[in-house]
Design an enzyme around this catalytic site. Structure first.
Site, PDB file in Angstrom:
ATOM      1  N   HIS A   1       0.873  -1.196   0.000  1.00 38.82           N
ATOM      2  CA  HIS A   1       0.000   0.000   0.000  1.00 38.82           C
ATOM      3  C   HIS A   1       0.895   1.227   0.000  1.00 38.82           C
ATOM      4  O   HIS A   1       1.494   1.571   1.016  1.00 38.82           O
ATOM      5  CB  HIS A   1      -0.902  -0.004   1.242  1.00 38.82           C
ATOM      6  CG  HIS A   1      -1.860   1.155   1.297  1.00 38.82           C
ATOM      7  ND1 HIS A   1      -3.208   1.010   1.498  1.00 38.82           N
ATOM      8  CD2 HIS A   1      -1.670   2.488   1.179  1.00 38.82           C
ATOM      9  CE1 HIS A   1      -3.800   2.184   1.502  1.00 38.82           C
ATOM     10  NE2 HIS A   1      -2.875   3.114   1.316  1.00 38.82           N
TER      11      HIS A   1
ATOM     12  N   HIS B   1       1.543   5.359  -1.643  1.00 35.26           N
ATOM     13  CA  HIS B   1       1.161   6.553  -2.422  1.00 35.26           C
ATOM     14  C   HIS B   1       2.419   7.162  -3.027  1.00 35.26           C
ATOM     15  O   HIS B   1       3.307   7.616  -2.296  1.00 35.26           O
ATOM     16  CB  HIS B   1       0.479   7.591  -1.520  1.00 35.26           C
ATOM     17  CG  HIS B   1      -0.779   7.091  -0.902  1.00 35.26           C
ATOM     18  ND1 HIS B   1      -2.012   7.233  -1.503  1.00 35.26           N
ATOM     19  CD2 HIS B   1      -0.999   6.412   0.250  1.00 35.26           C
ATOM     20  CE1 HIS B   1      -2.936   6.680  -0.733  1.00 35.26           C
ATOM     21  NE2 HIS B   1      -2.352   6.166   0.331  1.00 35.26           N
ATOM     22  N   LEU B   2       2.485   7.167  -4.354  1.00 35.61           N
ATOM     23  CA  LEU B   2       3.652   7.767  -5.025  1.00 35.61           C
ATOM     24  C   LEU B   2       3.344   9.141  -5.604  1.00 35.61           C
ATOM     25  O   LEU B   2       4.248   9.830  -6.059  1.00 35.61           O
ATOM     26  CB  LEU B   2       4.167   6.849  -6.144  1.00 35.61           C
ATOM     27  CG  LEU B   2       4.927   5.602  -5.701  1.00 35.61           C
ATOM     28  CD1 LEU B   2       5.375   4.792  -6.917  1.00 35.61           C
ATOM     29  CD2 LEU B   2       6.137   5.957  -4.834  1.00 35.61           C
ATOM     30  N   ARG B   3       2.058   9.516  -5.633  1.00 37.76           N
ATOM     31  CA  ARG B   3       1.664  10.833  -6.190  1.00 37.76           C
ATOM     32  C   ARG B   3       2.071  10.955  -7.657  1.00 37.76           C
ATOM     33  O   ARG B   3       2.214   9.968  -8.362  1.00 37.76           O
ATOM     34  CB  ARG B   3       2.239  11.992  -5.363  1.00 37.76           C
ATOM     35  CG  ARG B   3       2.098  11.854  -3.852  1.00 37.76           C
ATOM     36  CD  ARG B   3       0.677  11.715  -3.387  1.00 37.76           C
ATOM     37  NE  ARG B   3       0.587  11.880  -1.932  1.00 37.76           N
ATOM     38  CZ  ARG B   3      -0.423  11.454  -1.204  1.00 37.76           C
ATOM     39  NH1 ARG B   3      -1.425  10.800  -1.763  1.00 37.76           N
ATOM     40  NH2 ARG B   3      -0.454  11.657   0.092  1.00 37.76           N
TER      41      ARG B   3
ATOM     42  N   ASN C   1      -5.284   7.251  -5.892  1.00 43.00           N
ATOM     43  CA  ASN C   1      -6.027   8.472  -5.512  1.00 43.00           C
ATOM     44  C   ASN C   1      -5.304   9.744  -5.939  1.00 43.00           C
ATOM     45  O   ASN C   1      -5.010  10.622  -5.138  1.00 43.00           O
ATOM     46  CB  ASN C   1      -6.346   8.492  -4.002  1.00 43.00           C
ATOM     47  CG  ASN C   1      -5.115   8.517  -3.117  1.00 43.00           C
ATOM     48  OD1 ASN C   1      -4.055   8.021  -3.508  1.00 43.00           O
ATOM     49  ND2 ASN C   1      -5.234   9.086  -1.940  1.00 43.00           N
TER      50      ASN C   1
ATOM     51  N   LYS D   1      -9.145  -0.501  -5.893  1.00 43.16           N
ATOM     52  CA  LYS D   1      -9.241   0.138  -4.571  1.00 43.16           C
ATOM     53  C   LYS D   1     -10.616   0.737  -4.346  1.00 43.16           C
ATOM     54  O   LYS D   1     -11.116   1.504  -5.163  1.00 43.16           O
ATOM     55  CB  LYS D   1      -8.176   1.234  -4.470  1.00 43.16           C
ATOM     56  CG  LYS D   1      -8.177   2.013  -3.163  1.00 43.16           C
ATOM     57  CD  LYS D   1      -7.681   1.172  -1.989  1.00 43.16           C
ATOM     58  CE  LYS D   1      -7.891   1.886  -0.659  1.00 43.16           C
ATOM     59  NZ  LYS D   1      -6.756   2.637  -0.200  1.00 43.16           N
TER      60      LYS D   1
ATOM     61  N   HIS E   1     -10.469   0.693   1.767  1.00 46.39           N
ATOM     62  CA  HIS E   1     -10.299   1.684   2.841  1.00 46.39           C
ATOM     63  C   HIS E   1     -11.499   1.516   3.755  1.00 46.39           C
ATOM     64  O   HIS E   1     -12.603   1.929   3.426  1.00 46.39           O
ATOM     65  CB  HIS E   1     -10.211   3.106   2.272  1.00 46.39           C
ATOM     66  CG  HIS E   1      -9.976   4.123   3.350  1.00 46.39           C
ATOM     67  ND1 HIS E   1      -8.780   4.800   3.497  1.00 46.39           N
ATOM     68  CD2 HIS E   1     -10.758   4.555   4.370  1.00 46.39           C
ATOM     69  CE1 HIS E   1      -8.852   5.599   4.543  1.00 46.39           C
ATOM     70  NE2 HIS E   1     -10.040   5.475   5.095  1.00 46.39           N
TER      71      HIS E   1
ATOM     72  N   HIS F   1      -4.575  -0.881   5.783  1.00 44.06           N
ATOM     73  CA  HIS F   1      -4.155  -0.129   6.980  1.00 44.06           C
ATOM     74  C   HIS F   1      -5.113  -0.289   8.164  1.00 44.06           C
ATOM     75  O   HIS F   1      -5.724   0.672   8.616  1.00 44.06           O
ATOM     76  CB  HIS F   1      -3.913   1.346   6.671  1.00 44.06           C
ATOM     77  CG  HIS F   1      -4.922   2.020   5.776  1.00 44.06           C
ATOM     78  ND1 HIS F   1      -6.280   1.939   5.970  1.00 44.06           N
ATOM     79  CD2 HIS F   1      -4.755   2.800   4.689  1.00 44.06           C
ATOM     80  CE1 HIS F   1      -6.890   2.640   5.041  1.00 44.06           C
ATOM     81  NE2 HIS F   1      -5.990   3.162   4.246  1.00 44.06           N
TER      82      HIS F   1
ATOM     83  N   LEU G   1      -5.031   8.916   8.097  1.00 45.92           N
ATOM     84  CA  LEU G   1      -6.308   8.213   8.135  1.00 45.92           C
ATOM     85  C   LEU G   1      -6.113   6.769   7.690  1.00 45.92           C
ATOM     86  O   LEU G   1      -5.373   6.536   6.738  1.00 45.92           O
ATOM     87  CB  LEU G   1      -7.329   8.915   7.228  1.00 45.92           C
ATOM     88  CG  LEU G   1      -7.811  10.263   7.772  1.00 45.92           C
ATOM     89  CD1 LEU G   1      -8.616  11.018   6.732  1.00 45.92           C
ATOM     90  CD2 LEU G   1      -8.635  10.065   9.049  1.00 45.92           C
TER      91      LEU G   1
ATOM     92  N   ASP H   1       1.506   2.539   3.539  1.00 45.78           N
ATOM     93  CA  ASP H   1       0.651   3.721   3.383  1.00 45.78           C
ATOM     94  C   ASP H   1       1.500   4.989   3.462  1.00 45.78           C
ATOM     95  O   ASP H   1       1.021   6.024   3.933  1.00 45.78           O
ATOM     96  CB  ASP H   1      -0.473   3.735   4.431  1.00 45.78           C
ATOM     97  CG  ASP H   1      -1.554   4.750   4.112  1.00 45.78           C
ATOM     98  OD1 ASP H   1      -1.622   5.208   2.949  1.00 45.78           O
ATOM     99  OD2 ASP H   1      -2.322   5.094   5.027  1.00 45.78           O
TER     100      ASP H   1
HETATM  101  C1  NCD Z   1      -3.655   8.910   2.267  1.00 46.89           C
HETATM  102  C2  NCD Z   1      -3.242   9.979   1.257  1.00 46.89           C
HETATM  103  O1  NCD Z   1      -2.709  11.018   1.678  1.00 46.89           O
HETATM  104  O2  NCD Z   1      -3.428   9.781   0.051  1.00 46.89           O
HETATM  105  N1  NCD Z   1      -3.688   9.508   3.577  1.00 46.89           N
HETATM  106  C3  NCD Z   1      -3.603   8.853   4.751  1.00 46.89           C
HETATM  107  O3  NCD Z   1      -3.756   9.503   5.791  1.00 46.89           O
HETATM  108  N2  NCD Z   1      -3.337   7.576   4.807  1.00 46.89           N
HETATM  109  C4  NCD Z   1      -4.956   8.316   1.876  1.00 46.89           C
HETATM  110  C5  NCD Z   1      -5.293   7.042   2.598  1.00 46.89           C
HETATM  111  O4  NCD Z   1      -4.654   6.014   2.388  1.00 46.89           O
HETATM  112  O5  NCD Z   1      -6.241   7.037   3.391  1.00 46.89           O
HETATM  113 ZN    ZN Z   2      -3.216   5.068   1.760  1.00 44.95          ZN
END
Ligand code: NCD
Ligand code: ZN
Length: 346
Positions: free
Chosen positions: A14, A16-18, A42, A100, A137, A175, A220, A248
């Site tokens: 899990h 996030h690479l943006r 996302n 997702k 999620h 998560h 979150l 995450d």
């Molecule tokens: C994540 C994000 O910033 O994209 N934020 C987080 O607090 N984990 C989104 C997510 O996985 O809920």
């Molecule tokens: Zn996440």
């Protein structure tokens, strides 16, 4: 004598690479130590079609340093308009590994998520048929439900009904942050797994709120009471195949976090393995780190474990720079609040 630990190269289930400048800065941080990662969709706008996932995958590959051994495992963002044929084709070709589910409004960039779970039932049935896992999620967004109860309520109100109505659907509870989440995952059989983040093994809600508010600990699902953190540590260090690492790691610039309505997310990619080794060492469970970080995830996703190895050595405290500089601005690394003694040999 130096203590050493050699494990199969880990994966991050899990991440996030943006995109853009942030992607360019953070992708090398994950690629340094991880062989594969499930890439969260996302973005703004979200990755909802196979074509968008293919384009995003190309941007990620272009952001990797030369010679990096890192495979992004792509996901689609489920919406009430998701085209099941497009999804099935993307899965059949190997372009996507999972889908997702974000309840609309549950977290960062989740506005296009699902409000009416009945509307996505046909897509979920198709996913069960083709064996495409659903990453969830797991928080309700009902304003009447307290934020600290949203995960437990989601299991009862949404997740358990989805699973009983869609036999064969393979689900990852992303998560998890509660004892209820760990208990449900443990009892769900081979079609249910759960990722646990690094930071939820370290902090409870006091860390966020006592002695002044700590925006860098806000993510979150929000960290819960200490008893829940302990349940997560017990789950992660148990060796139980239901549990695997999903960091995450969710970078936001400091200006985005440090404001009256700050973003949720902890950035852990650079120091995750040092922190995990410290947590497992403190529990006397270093022998379970490989299961959690390198074996249970591939087994759930029906992929081979990595052949390459990674060695950690224990010694004097390891220093990480407090921030990663990016062309979008500085991103503060998650600080576990204690010294880290495990260094990763590159
Ligand atoms: C994540 C994000 O910033 O994209 N934020 C987080 O607090 N984990 C989104 C997510 O996985 O809920
Ligand atoms: Zn996440």
């Amino acid at each position: 004598m130096t203590q050493r630990l050699t494990i199969r190269r880990p994966d991050d289930w899990h991440l996030h690479l943006r995109d853009g400048a942030m992607l360019a800065a953070v992708a090398p941080e994950s690629a340094r130590h991880f062989a594969r990662a499930i890439i969260m969709p996302n973005l703004v706008p979200p990755v909802v079609t196979g074509a968008q996932a293919a384009a995003y995958r190309d941007r990620i590959l272009s952001a990797l340093p030369d010679g990096a051994d890192f495979t992004p495992l792509m996901t689609l963002y489920l919406t009430e308009e998701t085209d099941a044929d497009d999804l099935a084709a993307a899965h059949a070709s190997g372009l996507i590994t999972a889908v997702k589910l974000y309840p609309a409004g549950a977290t960062t960039n989740s506005a296009s998520g699902v409000t009416d779970f009945d509307k996505v039932r046909p897509v979920l049935e198709r996913m069960a048929e083709i064996g495409c896992p659903l990453c969830v999620h797991g928080e309700v967004t009902d304003p009447a439900v307290d934020i600290f109860d949203r995960e437990a309520v989601f299991i009862d109100r949404v997740l358990d009904p989805i699973r009983s109505k869609t036999p064969g659907l393979r689900v990852v509870m992303e998560h998890i942050t509660t004892k209820q989440g760990a208990d449900y995952a443990r009892s769900g059989g081979p079609d249910l797994g759960a990722t646990i983040t690094t930071h939820h093994l370290v902090i409870n809600r006091n860390h966020i709120l006592v002695g002044g508010i700590k925006p860098h600990y806000y993510c979150l699902p929000v960290a819960k009471r200490e008893e829940h953190r302990k349940a997560l540590v017990a789950a992660a260090t148990s060796g139980d195949a239901s549990f695997f690492l999903g960091t995450d790691s969710a970078p936001h610039t400091d200006p985005a976090k440090l404001q009256p309505c700050g973003c949720a997310g902890c950035f852990t990619a650079p120091n995750t393995l040092s922190i995990l080794a410290e947590v497992f060492d403190r529990e006397g469970a270093l022998d379970q780190l490989e299961a959690f970080a390198s074996l249970n995830g591939p087994a759930f996703y029906r992929l081979p474990a990595n052949e390459a190895r990674l060695t950690l050595t224990k010694g004097d405290p390891v220093q990480y720079p407090p921030q990663l500089e990016t062309d979008d601005g500085p991103v503060t690394l998650f600080d576990p609040g204690y010294a880290l003694h495990w260094a990763i040999q590159d």
